[in-house]
Design a protein around this motif. Structure first.
Motif, short mmCIF file in Angstrom:
data_model
loop_
_atom_site.label_atom_id
_atom_site.label_comp_id
_atom_site.label_asym_id
_atom_site.label_seq_id
_atom_site.Cartn_x
_atom_site.Cartn_y
_atom_site.Cartn_z
N LEU A 1 5.64 5.34 5.10
CA LEU A 1 6.12 3.63 5.07
C LEU A 1 6.06 3.88 6.93
O LEU A 1 6.02 3.07 8.00
N THR B 1 6.36 -4.02 -7.98
CA THR B 1 5.69 -2.81 -8.91
C THR B 1 5.92 -2.38 -9.79
O THR B 1 4.51 -2.52 -10.57
N HIS C 1 9.11 7.59 -0.07
CA HIS C 1 8.84 6.29 0.17
C HIS C 1 8.08 5.97 2.16
O HIS C 1 7.68 6.06 2.20
N ASN D 1 0.68 -4.63 0.80
CA ASN D 1 1.05 -3.72 -0.19
C ASN D 1 -0.33 -3.33 -1.44
O ASN D 1 -0.57 -4.65 -1.52
N LEU E 1 -0.14 1.77 0.74
CA LEU E 1 0.34 1.14 2.07
C LEU E 1 -1.03 0.69 2.86
O LEU E 1 -1.29 2.41 3.07
N THR F 1 -2.37 -7.29 -4.62
CA THR F 1 -1.45 -6.75 -3.10
C THR F 1 -0.35 -7.73 -2.71
O THR F 1 0.34 -8.62 -3.47
N MET G 1 2.28 2.84 -5.26
CA MET G 1 2.01 2.30 -4.47
C MET G 1 1.20 3.18 -2.93
O MET G 1 1.72 4.02 -1.92
N ASP H 1 3.49 -6.73 3.21
CA ASP H 1 4.42 -5.62 3.41
C ASP H 1 5.46 -5.58 4.49
O ASP H 1 5.99 -5.20 5.61
N THR I 1 -0.77 -2.31 -5.29
CA THR I 1 -0.40 -1.46 -6.67
C THR I 1 -1.99 -0.89 -7.25
O THR I 1 -2.45 -1.97 -7.39
#
Length: 331
Positions: free
Chosen positions: A265, A131, A261, A278, A148, A288, A146, A291, A280
């Protein structure tokens, strides 16, 4: 048909990236999601037909019959499951080429195979992960965010790869507002939502319990929510982190703004470990990735591997969908 192909990076050549690439091509070769792989062609050419190309545009005409490859040879032979820092340069060069292809208008998005951060660090790579490196390549360092995503949930992180203590220490109203506005912009432009709804997580148990379990909700998070509402954003929060990801709560927002984080997640990977993607935000390009990591423990030859390619396939399909939203499609 896509206007331009997707640029798929090699990742760490000793990980499961080559195997995932082969499996993704087999699944998508008959669909309108062409991609080209930037990597060492010798890693996959025994498993599938390979067409070495010299320009990304060639991928559109050959994707149905072979994996289009911009050949980027590794410095030393690759042994699956045994990463070698001497091949770090090829991993990095693949990412750089993918970004250049998109910035030049030859590809529609970057999709990245997994890298091994510790291997790249040993080779002198100065960035914490993909990232941050992508942000540097796009000259927007500090703007990267980020997300997800899976069908059941989208989470966006106000801090990424930093220790939990530092994530809490650096939490600010301005950062929450910045991340939320970037999220709203992305949801409108790349996901087709006219009026995105956000939920902002609290930091402390029960979102602070009116100050009994922490004051950050009152002093940092609630002011951010008020600023966002004043800017016309549909947003709720701070919401108790232990209940906001439940099946009953998720239908009431389009994306959750999370403050560190693992807060984002853990629920996403619990819901859909195989299909999480994932994304950005904050870049001038679409990016992408799967993950998950390199999975050196199960990496083997592409002909014999058993890795699950669901997340890479989902990343490719989501990148294509985002490109369709942003750039349109041929008719």
């Amino acid at each position: 048909m896509m206007l331009r192909p997707l640029a798929l990076t090699m990742g760490d050549p000793a990980g499961i990236g080559p195997e995932l690439t082969v499996k993704a091509w087999r699944e998508l070769k008959d669909k309108e999601t062409p991609f080209f792989w930037i990597g060492d062609a010798t890693l996959i050419e025994k498993a599938v037909p390979v067409k070495r190309i010299s320009h990304p545009e060639e991928a559109l005409s050959c994707f149905g019959e072979a994996v289009p490859v911009l050949h980027a040879p590794c410095a030393v032979p690759v042994t699956p499951g045994q990463p070698d820092i001497r091949n770090a340069g090829a991993t990095i060069a693949s990412i750089e080429q993918a970004v250049r292809s998109v910035l030049a208008g030859y590809a529609s998005a970057v999709v990245t195979n997994p890298i091994a951060k510790h291997i790249l660090a040993k080779a002198g790579f100065p960035h914490p992960g993909h990232t941050e490196f992508l942000a540097a390549l796009c000259d927007v360092t500090g703007k990267e965010v980020m997300m997800l995503a899976c069908p059941q949930l989208k989470v966006v992180l106000s801090s990424i790869h930093m220790p939990l203590r530092r994530a809490i220490e650096t939490l600010s109203t301005d950062r929450i507002v910045e991340v939320a506005l970037l999220t709203v912009h992305a949801l409108k432009r790349d996901f087709g939502l006219e009026c995105p709804r956000l939920a902002v997580a609290g930091l402390n148990p029960h979102a602070g319990e009116d100050g009994m379990m922490g004051t950050e909700e009152k002093t940092i998070i609630a002011p951010a929510v008020e600023q966002l509402r004043a800017a016309g954003v549909t947003v709720n929060g701070p919401m108790p982190p232990d209940t906001m990801f439940s099946a009953a709560a998720r239908p009431h927002y389009d994306a959750a703004i999370c403050l560190y984080h693992d807060q984002g997640l853990i629920p996403l990977k619990t819901l859909d470990m195989a299909g999480g993607v994932n994304v950005t935000l904050g870049l001038p390009i679409i990016r992408t990735s799967p993950d998950h990591g390199t999975a050196f423990d199960i990496a083997c030859s592409v002909e014999q591997g058993h890795a699950d390619a669901s997340s890479l396939v989902a990343a490719l399909l989501l990148a294509a969908e985002m490109a369709h939203q942003r750039f349109g499609v041929k008719t």
